[in-house]
Design a protein around this motif. Structure first.
Motif, PDB file in Angstrom:
ATOM      1  N   UNK A   1       0.967  -1.235   0.188  1.00  0.00           N
ATOM      2  CA  UNK A   1      -0.133  -0.093   0.062  1.00  0.00           C
ATOM      3  C   UNK A   1       0.814   1.197   0.050  1.00  0.00           C
ATOM      4  N   UNK A   2       0.715   2.009  -1.066  1.00  0.00           N
ATOM      5  CA  UNK A   2       1.341   3.387  -1.001  1.00  0.00           C
ATOM      6  C   UNK A   2       0.220   4.459  -0.509  1.00  0.00           C
ATOM      7  N   UNK A   3       0.619   5.162   0.722  1.00  0.00           N
ATOM      8  CA  UNK A   3      -0.342   6.079   1.235  1.00  0.00           C
ATOM      9  C   UNK A   3      -0.572   7.319   0.654  1.00  0.00           C
ATOM     10  N   UNK A   4       0.399   7.465  -0.084  1.00  0.00           N
ATOM     11  CA  UNK A   4       0.534   8.973  -0.902  1.00  0.00           C
ATOM     12  C   UNK A   4       0.396   9.963   0.384  1.00  0.00           C
ATOM     13  N   UNK A   5      -0.379  10.983   0.291  1.00  0.00           N
ATOM     14  CA  UNK A   5      -0.386  12.138   1.370  1.00  0.00           C
ATOM     15  C   UNK A   5      -1.743  11.808   1.863  1.00  0.00           C
ATOM     16  N   UNK A   6      -2.445  10.814   2.194  1.00  0.00           N
ATOM     17  CA  UNK A   6      -3.652  10.543   2.435  1.00  0.00           C
ATOM     18  C   UNK A   6      -3.752  11.067   4.048  1.00  0.00           C
ATOM     19  N   UNK A   7      -5.197  11.487   4.118  1.00  0.00           N
ATOM     20  CA  UNK A   7      -5.575  11.845   5.557  1.00  0.00           C
ATOM     21  C   UNK A   7      -5.466  10.757   6.465  1.00  0.00           C
ATOM     22  N   UNK A   8      -5.092  11.004   7.856  1.00  0.00           N
ATOM     23  CA  UNK A   8      -4.771   9.696   8.662  1.00  0.00           C
ATOM     24  C   UNK A   8      -6.181   9.154   9.068  1.00  0.00           C
ATOM     25  N   UNK A   9      -7.469   9.854   8.803  1.00  0.00           N
ATOM     26  CA  UNK A   9      -8.570   9.091   9.485  1.00  0.00           C
ATOM     27  C   UNK A   9      -9.788   8.937   8.358  1.00  0.00           C
ATOM     28  N   UNK A  10      -9.282   8.295   7.352  1.00  0.00           N
ATOM     29  CA  UNK A  10     -10.513   7.973   6.397  1.00  0.00           C
ATOM     30  C   UNK A  10     -11.798   7.436   7.097  1.00  0.00           C
ATOM     31  N   UNK A  11     -12.929   7.267   6.443  1.00  0.00           N
ATOM     32  CA  UNK A  11     -14.059   6.715   7.066  1.00  0.00           C
ATOM     33  C   UNK A  11     -13.860   5.290   7.029  1.00  0.00           C
ATOM     34  N   UNK A  12     -14.604   4.531   7.789  1.00  0.00           N
ATOM     35  CA  UNK A  12     -14.528   3.013   7.941  1.00  0.00           C
ATOM     36  C   UNK A  12     -14.679   2.158   6.485  1.00  0.00           C
ATOM     37  N   UNK A  13     -15.263   2.678   5.644  1.00  0.00           N
ATOM     38  CA  UNK A  13     -15.440   1.929   4.292  1.00  0.00           C
ATOM     39  C   UNK A  13     -14.084   1.965   3.610  1.00  0.00           C
ATOM     40  N   UNK A  14     -13.309   3.159   3.761  1.00  0.00           N
ATOM     41  CA  UNK A  14     -11.921   2.887   3.290  1.00  0.00           C
ATOM     42  C   UNK A  14     -11.223   1.944   3.792  1.00  0.00           C
ATOM     43  N   UNK A  15     -11.125   1.887   5.348  1.00  0.00           N
ATOM     44  CA  UNK A  15     -10.388   0.857   5.994  1.00  0.00           C
ATOM     45  C   UNK A  15     -10.701  -0.413   5.595  1.00  0.00           C
ATOM     46  N   UNK A  16     -11.855  -0.776   5.230  1.00  0.00           N
ATOM     47  CA  UNK A  16     -12.313  -1.989   4.969  1.00  0.00           C
ATOM     48  C   UNK A  16     -11.940  -2.490   3.527  1.00  0.00           C
ATOM     49  N   UNK A  17     -11.858  -1.403   2.676  1.00  0.00           N
ATOM     50  CA  UNK A  17     -11.391  -1.808   1.202  1.00  0.00           C
ATOM     51  C   UNK A  17      -9.850  -1.958   1.255  1.00  0.00           C
ATOM     52  N   UNK A  18      -9.182  -1.485   2.016  1.00  0.00           N
ATOM     53  CA  UNK A  18      -7.601  -1.553   2.184  1.00  0.00           C
ATOM     54  C   UNK A  18      -7.410  -3.076   2.640  1.00  0.00           C
ATOM     55  N   UNK A  19      -8.107  -3.631   3.523  1.00  0.00           N
ATOM     56  CA  UNK A  19      -7.952  -4.858   3.997  1.00  0.00           C
ATOM     57  C   UNK A  19      -6.501  -5.172   4.793  1.00  0.00           C
ATOM     58  N   UNK A  20      -6.284  -6.294   4.652  1.00  0.00           N
ATOM     59  CA  UNK A  20      -4.863  -6.630   5.097  1.00  0.00           C
ATOM     60  C   UNK A  20      -3.792  -6.250   4.106  1.00  0.00           C
ATOM     61  N   UNK A  21      -2.620  -5.687   4.880  1.00  0.00           N
ATOM     62  CA  UNK A  21      -1.418  -4.944   4.049  1.00  0.00           C
ATOM     63  C   UNK A  21      -0.330  -5.530   4.622  1.00  0.00           C
ATOM     64  N   UNK A  22       0.580  -6.193   3.832  1.00  0.00           N
ATOM     65  CA  UNK A  22       1.784  -6.817   4.079  1.00  0.00           C
ATOM     66  C   UNK A  22       3.013  -5.381   4.012  1.00  0.00           C
ATOM     67  N   UNK A  23       3.150  -4.555   3.010  1.00  0.00           N
ATOM     68  CA  UNK A  23       3.870  -3.705   3.039  1.00  0.00           C
ATOM     69  C   UNK A  23       3.217  -2.143   2.943  1.00  0.00           C
ATOM     70  N   UNK A  24       3.450  -1.269   3.965  1.00  0.00           N
ATOM     71  CA  UNK A  24       3.138  -0.014   3.933  1.00  0.00           C
ATOM     72  C   UNK A  24       4.112   0.960   3.773  1.00  0.00           C
ATOM     73  N   UNK A  25       3.831   1.685   2.579  1.00  0.00           N
ATOM     74  CA  UNK A  25       4.765   3.042   2.197  1.00  0.00           C
ATOM     75  C   UNK A  25       3.993   4.063   2.809  1.00  0.00           C
ATOM     76  N   UNK A  26       4.580   4.535   4.070  1.00  0.00           N
ATOM     77  CA  UNK A  26       3.946   5.659   4.834  1.00  0.00           C
ATOM     78  C   UNK A  26       4.609   6.937   4.799  1.00  0.00           C
ATOM     79  N   UNK A  27       4.009   8.003   4.697  1.00  0.00           N
ATOM     80  CA  UNK A  27       4.910   9.510   4.894  1.00  0.00           C
ATOM     81  C   UNK A  27       5.209   9.795   6.183  1.00  0.00           C
ATOM     82  N   UNK A  28       6.507   9.616   6.731  1.00  0.00           N
ATOM     83  CA  UNK A  28       7.082   9.952   7.711  1.00  0.00           C
ATOM     84  C   UNK A  28       8.247  10.888   7.620  1.00  0.00           C
TER      85      UNK A  28
END
Length: 295
Positions: free
Chosen positions: A175-202
């Motif tokens: 998953x490439x997070x891009x610059x996404x907001x940290x608190x998307x709605x629940x339906x977004x989290x459900x669509x994301x599902x299980x993630x093995x590698x998270x590319x996260x802006x830090x």
């Protein structure tokens, strides 16, 4: 006034051709390659190249300097490279330089799915960060005060949309997070599902996500590997970008791995054995910085 009808991509100037993609088409359904690892290359900013076992290459979020010509973020242009697929998560200059690379296919702000060879890419539409009160410069508030750009959803301008990109390859979900907001709605989290590698802006300036927000996203997704991006590198990004290295956050997480080069092999067996393990490229990138600077 500039005639925008004459703007466009520069593919007609590129000497490369579709031969590699044609070869991959012809091999569809053939036996798998001798290996199943994925090569992850980091190009600074939020730019990553993913090389699939088939040899298909994907480049996400190549950067460029601001088009207004002031306060450059990068010390030079993005390196000239050829890839099979170029992708962008959103319409900001530090993510949308897809015209600067030679690519057979361009998936700019993908919403929906793209499948080719041994890779499936899914784009999920959401929103860019619009609250930057955790950053010393509060750039989102400055944008609202100094420009006409609307940053706050749901009536934001397109540059404050973001597409979360999931790359499925070799049994991994990246998953490439891009610059996404940290608190998307629940339906977004459900669509994301299980993630093995998270590319996260830090980064040390907490430009996109605060440390607390990055921790919360990491905990929510419970990814096996977390790879920071969107941070400052002294000989790639300028001081004017305000970005800082991610060292404090990375070193604060147990078992973090600092790579020795700009490329890291994601072996599915190794990845599946990890749990919230940070892998950071630091100042390493997958191109010759000196070679670009001397051009």
């Amino acid at each position: 006034m500039q005639d925008r009808t004459k703007e466009g991509l520069w593919a007609w100037r590129q000497p490369e051709n579709h031969n590699h993609m044609i070869a991959l088409q012809e091999r569809a359904g053939d036996a798998s390659p001798h290996h199943n690892h994925v090569e992850l290359g980091y190009f600074g900013g939020s730019a990553f190249r993913i090389t699939a076992p088939s040899g298909l290459t994907l480049l996400i979020d190549p950067w460029r300097n601001p088009p207004w010509g002031k306060l450059n973020w990068y010390l030079y242009d993005f390196p000239h490279i050829s890839v099979d697929v170029a992708l962008s998560t959103h319409a900001h200059f530090d993510h949308d330089g897809v015209h600067q690379v030679s690519a057979h296919t361009i998936l700019d702000r993908l919403i929906g799915s793209y499948t080719f060879a041994d890779v499936r890419v899914t784009g999920i539409a959401d929103k860019h960060v619009s609250d930057s009160t955790h950053n010393a410069y509060d750039w989102a508030e400055m944008t609202r005060r100094l420009t006409a750009v609307k940053t706050t959803p749901p009536d934001n301008w397109r540059s404050f949309d973001n597409c979360l990109l999931i790359i499925q390859v070799a049994g991994l979900r990246i998953l490439h997070w891009g610059d996404n907001r940290p608190d998307p709605p629940d339906h977004i989290w459900k669509q994301l599902g299980a993630i093995d590698v998270l590319l996260l802006p830090v980064d040390g300036s907490q430009h996109v996500l605060s440390y607390a927000q990055a921790d919360a996203v990491a905990a929510k997704l419970n990814a096996r590997i977390i790879v920071p991006h969107h941070y400052g590198i002294w000989d790639v990004t300028t001081i004017g970008s305000t970005l800082l290295p991610p060292d404090e956050w990375v070193n604060g997480r147990a078992g973090s791995i600092w790579t020795e080069s700009g490329s890291f092999r994601l072996d599915p067996t190794f990845v599946k054995q990890q749990q919230n393990r940070v892998v950071c490229f630091g100042g390493h990138v997958a191109f010759d910085k000196a070679g670009i600077q001397n051009k």
